[in-house]
Design a protein around this motif. Structure first.
Motif, PDB file in Angstrom:
ATOM      1  N   VAL A  37       0.868  -1.182   0.000  1.00 32.39           N
ATOM      2  CA  VAL A  37       0.000   0.000   0.000  1.00 32.39           C
ATOM      3  C   VAL A  37       0.902   1.229   0.000  1.00 32.39           C
ATOM      4  CG1 VAL A  37      -1.838   1.243   1.183  1.00 32.39           C
ATOM      5  CG2 VAL A  37      -1.750  -1.256   1.298  1.00 32.39           C
ATOM      6  N   VAL A  38       0.853   1.994  -1.064  1.00 33.26           N
ATOM      7  CA  VAL A  38       1.755   3.139  -1.208  1.00 33.26           C
ATOM      8  C   VAL A  38       1.031   4.434  -0.807  1.00 33.26           C
ATOM      9  CG1 VAL A  38       3.107   2.035  -3.013  1.00 33.26           C
ATOM     10  CG2 VAL A  38       1.132   3.427  -3.651  1.00 33.26           C
ATOM     11  N   PRO A  39       1.783   5.508  -0.529  1.00 34.77           N
ATOM     12  CA  PRO A  39       1.163   6.794  -0.179  1.00 34.77           C
ATOM     13  C   PRO A  39       0.111   7.203  -1.194  1.00 34.77           C
ATOM     14  CG  PRO A  39       3.508   6.888   0.234  1.00 34.77           C
ATOM     15  CD  PRO A  39       3.253   5.567  -0.430  1.00 34.77           C
ATOM     16  N   VAL A  40      -0.990   7.727  -0.679  1.00 35.20           N
ATOM     17  CA  VAL A  40      -2.136   8.029  -1.536  1.00 35.20           C
ATOM     18  C   VAL A  40      -1.969   9.371  -2.242  1.00 35.20           C
ATOM     19  CG1 VAL A  40      -3.630   6.728   0.019  1.00 35.20           C
ATOM     20  CG2 VAL A  40      -3.451   9.193   0.276  1.00 35.20           C
ATOM     21  N   VAL A  41      -2.689   9.508  -3.340  1.00 40.29           N
ATOM     22  CA  VAL A  41      -2.744  10.778  -4.071  1.00 40.29           C
ATOM     23  C   VAL A  41      -3.902  11.588  -3.496  1.00 40.29           C
ATOM     24  CG1 VAL A  41      -3.242  11.866  -6.286  1.00 40.29           C
ATOM     25  CG2 VAL A  41      -1.726   9.877  -6.183  1.00 40.29           C
ATOM     26  N   ASN A  42      -3.642  12.828  -3.161  1.00 40.24           N
ATOM     27  CA  ASN A  42      -4.630  13.682  -2.516  1.00 40.24           C
ATOM     28  C   ASN A  42      -5.088  14.794  -3.462  1.00 40.24           C
ATOM     29  OD1 ASN A  42      -6.251  14.946  -0.624  1.00 40.24           O
ATOM     30  ND2 ASN A  42      -4.553  15.995   0.394  1.00 40.24           N
ATOM     31  N   LYS A  43      -6.365  14.752  -3.851  1.00 33.65           N
ATOM     32  CA  LYS A  43      -6.924  15.785  -4.723  1.00 33.65           C
ATOM     33  C   LYS A  43      -7.728  16.821  -3.938  1.00 33.65           C
ATOM     34  CE  LYS A  43      -7.214  13.068  -8.997  1.00 33.65           C
ATOM     35  NZ  LYS A  43      -8.115  12.609 -10.096  1.00 33.65           N
ATOM     36  N   TYR A  52      -4.278   9.914   7.189  1.00 33.88           N
ATOM     37  CA  TYR A  52      -5.438   9.243   7.776  1.00 33.88           C
ATOM     38  C   TYR A  52      -5.870   8.067   6.910  1.00 33.88           C
ATOM     39  CZ  TYR A  52      -6.214  12.920  11.264  1.00 33.88           C
ATOM     40  OH  TYR A  52      -6.095  13.775  12.321  1.00 33.88           O
ATOM     41  N   VAL A  53      -5.983   8.299   5.621  1.00 39.25           N
ATOM     42  CA  VAL A  53      -6.435   7.247   4.711  1.00 39.25           C
ATOM     43  C   VAL A  53      -5.426   6.104   4.664  1.00 39.25           C
ATOM     44  CG1 VAL A  53      -7.032   6.694   2.333  1.00 39.25           C
ATOM     45  CG2 VAL A  53      -7.793   8.856   3.334  1.00 39.25           C
ATOM     46  N   LEU A  54      -4.151   6.454   4.574  1.00 39.92           N
ATOM     47  CA  LEU A  54      -3.106   5.430   4.501  1.00 39.92           C
ATOM     48  C   LEU A  54      -3.140   4.517   5.725  1.00 39.92           C
ATOM     49  CD1 LEU A  54      -0.682   4.538   2.732  1.00 39.92           C
ATOM     50  CD2 LEU A  54       0.761   5.992   4.167  1.00 39.92           C
ATOM     51  N   SER A  55      -3.347   5.110   6.900  1.00 41.47           N
ATOM     52  CA  SER A  55      -3.353   4.307   8.131  1.00 41.47           C
ATOM     53  C   SER A  55      -4.567   3.394   8.221  1.00 41.47           C
ATOM     54  CB  SER A  55      -3.312   5.230   9.350  1.00 41.47           C
ATOM     55  OG  SER A  55      -4.520   5.971   9.468  1.00 41.47           O
ATOM     56  N   SER A  56      -5.624   3.693   7.466  1.00 39.85           N
ATOM     57  CA  SER A  56      -6.861   2.907   7.553  1.00 39.85           C
ATOM     58  C   SER A  56      -6.897   1.719   6.598  1.00 39.85           C
ATOM     59  CB  SER A  56      -8.061   3.810   7.258  1.00 39.85           C
ATOM     60  OG  SER A  56      -8.095   4.171   5.881  1.00 39.85           O
ATOM     61  N   ASP A 104       3.881  -8.713  -4.313  1.00 42.22           N
ATOM     62  CA  ASP A 104       3.142  -9.357  -5.401  1.00 42.22           C
ATOM     63  C   ASP A 104       2.201  -8.389  -6.107  1.00 42.22           C
ATOM     64  OD1 ASP A 104       4.311 -11.835  -4.819  1.00 42.22           O
ATOM     65  OD2 ASP A 104       2.782 -12.275  -3.307  1.00 42.22           O
ATOM     66  N   ALA A 105       1.694  -7.412  -5.354  1.00 39.47           N
ATOM     67  CA  ALA A 105       0.743  -6.447  -5.915  1.00 39.47           C
ATOM     68  C   ALA A 105       0.900  -5.105  -5.213  1.00 39.47           C
ATOM     69  CB  ALA A 105      -0.686  -6.960  -5.773  1.00 39.47           C
ATOM     70  N   ILE A 106       0.437  -4.066  -5.875  1.00 37.20           N
ATOM     71  CA  ILE A 106       0.529  -2.707  -5.337  1.00 37.20           C
ATOM     72  C   ILE A 106      -0.865  -2.088  -5.333  1.00 37.20           C
ATOM     73  CG2 ILE A 106       1.594  -0.424  -5.613  1.00 37.20           C
ATOM     74  CD1 ILE A 106       3.704  -1.862  -7.412  1.00 37.20           C
ATOM     75  N   LEU A 107      -1.229  -1.458  -4.229  1.00 36.75           N
ATOM     76  CA  LEU A 107      -2.516  -0.777  -4.135  1.00 36.75           C
ATOM     77  C   LEU A 107      -2.298   0.733  -4.164  1.00 36.75           C
ATOM     78  CD1 LEU A 107      -5.588  -0.804  -3.699  1.00 36.75           C
ATOM     79  CD2 LEU A 107      -5.144  -0.753  -1.225  1.00 36.75           C
ATOM     80  N   TYR A 108      -2.924   1.379  -5.157  1.00 38.33           N
ATOM     81  CA  TYR A 108      -2.906   2.838  -5.266  1.00 38.33           C
ATOM     82  C   TYR A 108      -4.289   3.349  -4.863  1.00 38.33           C
ATOM     83  CZ  TYR A 108       1.071   1.915  -8.413  1.00 38.33           C
ATOM     84  OH  TYR A 108       2.248   1.478  -8.974  1.00 38.33           O
ATOM     85  N   VAL A 109      -4.325   4.406  -4.065  1.00 34.28           N
ATOM     86  CA  VAL A 109      -5.596   5.009  -3.661  1.00 34.28           C
ATOM     87  C   VAL A 109      -5.537   6.510  -3.912  1.00 34.28           C
ATOM     88  CG1 VAL A 109      -7.191   5.432  -1.749  1.00 34.28           C
ATOM     89  CG2 VAL A 109      -6.009   3.240  -1.913  1.00 34.28           C
TER      90      VAL A 109
END
Length: 210
Positions: A37-43, A52-56, A104-109
């Motif tokens: 889980v990588v750092p999220v993009v914030n719009k 907050y989102v990353l920790s959840s 094995d996989a990467i999650l982008y949020v």
């Protein structure tokens, strides 16, 4: 009468129709065991929202039976590579990113919305996230989008003036210090674990007894 009855039946059939089945063949073929889980993009304008989102995110993914790399460690390692923002992380090719952690996989949020809007005597808190998971070679395995809203419920009983004052106070409190985390956790749960977009169970999820 018959026409009305037919219309009602049609509505019920439409409401009860099963949602379209999602194509998870790429996910099943990749069969990931570990997810980065990588750092999220914030719009949005809230600079605290990404943390907050990353920790959840780790909890619902782990509940589905996958190993999740510790997000704080991941963030630290990426910062050592000069990747401080979610946008910069997205620029790194998935194979290189996965190799860095042997994932094995990467999650982008992406955070599309994270706000509290005051309308009349109510404050509506909204979160809206876009999810995308790719394999270590960059193949898209899963995508979802989930939005949640919350507004404080006002008690309609009692003196009208007291009810009005109570509504104003609740709206002001929600606007001054909106609580995004319950909504964020619900959004993740619906997108990843329970909803129609839920990812398949992973190899570490306990098998339920039949």
């Amino acid at each position: 009468m018959k026409r009305s009855l037919l219309l009602v039946v049609c509505v019920l059939l439409t409401a009860c129709a099963a949602p379209a089945k999602r194509d998870m063949s790429a996910f099943m073929a990749a069969s990931p065991r570990s997810i980065l889980v990588v750092p999220v993009v914030n719009k949005t304008l809230d600079v605290d929202a990404p943390n907050y989102v990353l920790s959840s995110l780790p909890v619902p993914i782990a509940e589905k039976g996958y190993y999740v790399f510790p997000v704080n460690t991941t963030k630290f390692v990426l910062e050592q590579e000069g990747l401080y923002e979610g946008e910069r992380v997205r620029e790194m090719p998935a194979p290189a990113l996965a190799k860095l952690f042997d994932a094995d996989a990467i999650l982008y949020v992406t955070i599309e919305r994270w706000d509290a809007r005051y309308v009349v005597l109510s404050t509506t808190v909204t979160v809206d996230f876009e999810y995308k998971m790719v394999s270590r070679d960059g193949t898209v395995l899963w995508e979802a989008r989930q939005a949640m809203q919350w507004a404080p419920q006002n008690d309609s009983s009692g003196h009208p003036l007291a009810v009005l004052i109570g509504a104003v106070v609740k709206a002001a409190m929600a606007r001054a210090a909106p609580n995004y985390m319950p909504l964020t956790q619900q959004a993740n749960l619906r997108a990843i674990v329970l909803g129609p977009t839920a990812i398949p169970d992973g190899p570490y999820r306990p098998k339920t007894a039949k």
